[in-house]
Design a protein around this motif. Structure first.
Motif, PDB file in Angstrom:
ATOM      1  N   MET A  91      18.936  91.751 -13.058  1.00  0.00           N
ATOM      2  CA  MET A  91      18.476  92.795 -13.657  1.00  0.00           C
ATOM      3  C   MET A  91      20.161  93.842 -12.783  1.00  0.00           C
ATOM      4  O   MET A  91      20.428  93.226 -12.081  1.00  0.00           O
ATOM      5  N   GLY A  92      20.728  94.275 -13.211  1.00  0.00           N
ATOM      6  CA  GLY A  92      21.534  95.241 -13.449  1.00  0.00           C
ATOM      7  C   GLY A  92      21.623  96.539 -12.208  1.00  0.00           C
ATOM      8  O   GLY A  92      19.951  97.478 -12.314  1.00  0.00           O
ATOM      9  N   PRO A  93      22.639  97.449 -11.677  1.00  0.00           N
ATOM     10  CA  PRO A  93      22.196  98.450 -11.419  1.00  0.00           C
ATOM     11  C   PRO A  93      22.225  99.613 -12.035  1.00  0.00           C
ATOM     12  O   PRO A  93      21.384 100.456 -11.724  1.00  0.00           O
ATOM     13  N   THR A  94      22.561  99.670 -13.080  1.00  0.00           N
ATOM     14  CA  THR A  94      22.815 100.985 -14.306  1.00  0.00           C
ATOM     15  C   THR A  94      21.710 100.767 -15.121  1.00  0.00           C
ATOM     16  O   THR A  94      21.701 101.358 -16.198  1.00  0.00           O
ATOM     17  N   SER A  95      21.195  99.407 -15.951  1.00  0.00           N
ATOM     18  CA  SER A  95      20.821  98.688 -16.815  1.00  0.00           C
ATOM     19  C   SER A  95      19.630  99.787 -17.055  1.00  0.00           C
ATOM     20  O   SER A  95      18.987 100.037 -15.711  1.00  0.00           O
ATOM     21  N   PRO A  96      19.115 100.916 -18.573  1.00  0.00           N
ATOM     22  CA  PRO A  96      18.204 101.342 -18.321  1.00  0.00           C
ATOM     23  C   PRO A  96      16.611 100.384 -18.335  1.00  0.00           C
ATOM     24  O   PRO A  96      15.632 100.563 -17.767  1.00  0.00           O
ATOM     25  N   PHE A  97      17.314  99.355 -19.245  1.00  0.00           N
ATOM     26  CA  PHE A  97      16.241  98.382 -19.588  1.00  0.00           C
ATOM     27  C   PHE A  97      16.147  97.906 -18.065  1.00  0.00           C
ATOM     28  O   PHE A  97      14.614  97.786 -17.448  1.00  0.00           O
ATOM     29  N   ALA A  98      16.942  97.953 -17.216  1.00  0.00           N
ATOM     30  CA  ALA A  98      16.122  97.252 -16.488  1.00  0.00           C
ATOM     31  C   ALA A  98      14.946  98.228 -14.820  1.00  0.00           C
ATOM     32  O   ALA A  98      14.830  97.440 -14.695  1.00  0.00           O
ATOM     33  N   LYS A 102      20.649  87.536 -20.656  1.00  0.00           N
ATOM     34  CA  LYS A 102      20.929  89.920 -21.155  1.00  0.00           C
ATOM     35  C   LYS A 102      20.094  89.716 -19.895  1.00  0.00           C
ATOM     36  O   LYS A 102      19.197  88.506 -19.129  1.00  0.00           O
ATOM     37  N   ILE A 103      20.097  91.028 -19.604  1.00  0.00           N
ATOM     38  CA  ILE A 103      19.073  91.582 -18.516  1.00  0.00           C
ATOM     39  C   ILE A 103      18.563  92.941 -18.727  1.00  0.00           C
ATOM     40  O   ILE A 103      18.544  93.100 -19.917  1.00  0.00           O
ATOM     41  N   PRO A 104      17.192  93.169 -18.135  1.00  0.00           N
ATOM     42  CA  PRO A 104      16.701  92.103 -16.879  1.00  0.00           C
ATOM     43  C   PRO A 104      15.984  90.744 -18.032  1.00  0.00           C
ATOM     44  O   PRO A 104      15.086  90.821 -18.514  1.00  0.00           O
ATOM     45  N   SER A 105      15.678  90.027 -16.390  1.00  0.00           N
ATOM     46  CA  SER A 105      15.015  88.774 -16.756  1.00  0.00           C
ATOM     47  C   SER A 105      14.419  88.136 -15.703  1.00  0.00           C
ATOM     48  O   SER A 105      14.541  88.337 -14.587  1.00  0.00           O
ATOM     49  N   LEU A 106      12.780  87.656 -15.941  1.00  0.00           N
ATOM     50  CA  LEU A 106      11.603  87.728 -15.097  1.00  0.00           C
ATOM     51  C   LEU A 106      11.576  86.269 -14.356  1.00  0.00           C
ATOM     52  O   LEU A 106      11.248  85.626 -15.620  1.00  0.00           O
ATOM     53  N   ILE A 107      11.929  85.927 -13.540  1.00  0.00           N
ATOM     54  CA  ILE A 107      11.918  84.081 -13.346  1.00  0.00           C
ATOM     55  C   ILE A 107      10.616  84.035 -12.434  1.00  0.00           C
ATOM     56  O   ILE A 107       9.902  84.197 -10.737  1.00  0.00           O
ATOM     57  N   ARG A 108       9.956  82.758 -13.102  1.00  0.00           N
ATOM     58  CA  ARG A 108       8.626  82.835 -12.631  1.00  0.00           C
ATOM     59  C   ARG A 108       8.740  81.108 -12.063  1.00  0.00           C
ATOM     60  O   ARG A 108       9.014  80.967 -12.426  1.00  0.00           O
ATOM     61  N   SER A 115      12.495  93.872 -22.460  1.00  0.00           N
ATOM     62  CA  SER A 115      12.268  94.750 -20.995  1.00  0.00           C
ATOM     63  C   SER A 115      10.532  95.288 -21.177  1.00  0.00           C
ATOM     64  O   SER A 115       9.401  95.340 -20.228  1.00  0.00           O
ATOM     65  N   ARG A 116      10.356  94.535 -22.525  1.00  0.00           N
ATOM     66  CA  ARG A 116       9.249  95.049 -22.414  1.00  0.00           C
ATOM     67  C   ARG A 116       7.728  94.294 -23.197  1.00  0.00           C
ATOM     68  O   ARG A 116       6.487  93.900 -22.799  1.00  0.00           O
TER      69      ARG A 116
END
Length: 200
Positions: A5-12, A52-58, A67-68
């Motif tokens: 994630m990024g510190p200011t990304s609204p999606f993150a 792109k961020i956010p990305s969730l590594i499982r 994000s959705r």
């Protein structure tokens, strides 16, 4: 799991707020990365080909991005209620509205920061702001009863979107013409999930 994630990304921030609301913070490492449309972080590209961020590594499946997708997955992990069946189409439409505000707001920042001064297009900026204001007018005029209801993903998306507009485009002063929406945002942002994910 790891959330890139990024510190200011609204999606993150939207995903991070969901993590707090669902009490999943102890199961997900949140890793701050620096990436731009012109220079993607190699670690992000390795996880998400779009960079792109956010990305969730499982650990037990493919990396999730958008994000959705991530929020819906997280809600499913705990049998959550952020996507209520009784009003699912309204909730998903409200989420899409919040996300569209974020898209337009981020696009305006990219226009200012990624393009040289002599190549910035005022018409593009005006068009993006027109989308944002039309969406906010719709929220004020048609969505206040839903926003005031039980917590769902639509509310989180809209709150993160409006907070981003204030953070990056606060000089445009959207509040005066939308007093109900402004009051709702102030109350919603007192939630612990919003306090803990507020950008510096």
């Amino acid at each position: 799991m790891k959330l890139l994630m990024g510190p200011t990304s609204p999606f993150a921030r939207k995903v991070a707020a969901v993590i707090h609301e669902l009490q999943l913070a102890d199961r997900i490492e949140q890793r701050i990365v620096t990436t731009t449309p012109l220079k993607s972080d190699p670690g992000v590209v390795a996880a998400n080909p779009l960079g792109k961020i956010p990305s969730l590594i499982r650990e037990d499946g493919c990396t999730l991005y958008d994000s959705r997708v991530i929020c819906r997955y997280l809600d499913s992990l705990v049998g959550g209620t952020l996507y209520p069946k009784a009003r699912q189409w309204e909730t998903l439409t409200l989420e899409a509205t919040g996300d569209a505000i974020m898209d337009a707001g981020v696009s305006m920042i990219y226009e200012l920061r990624m393009r040289p001064d002599d190549k910035q297009w005022d018409g593009w900026m005006d068009a993006q702001w027109a989308k944002i204001t039309a969406a906010m007018d719709a929220l004020e005029g048609r969505w206040m009863s839903h926003l005031a209801g039980p917590l769902d993903i639509g509310q989180i998306s809209v709150a993160c979107a409006l907070s981003y507009i204030e953070f990056r485009h606060g000089h445009r002063e959207w509040r005066a013409a939308r007093p109900q929406l402004a009051t709702w945002l102030d109350v919603f942002c007192k939630r612990e999930s919003m306090q803990k994910t507020r950008p510096e």
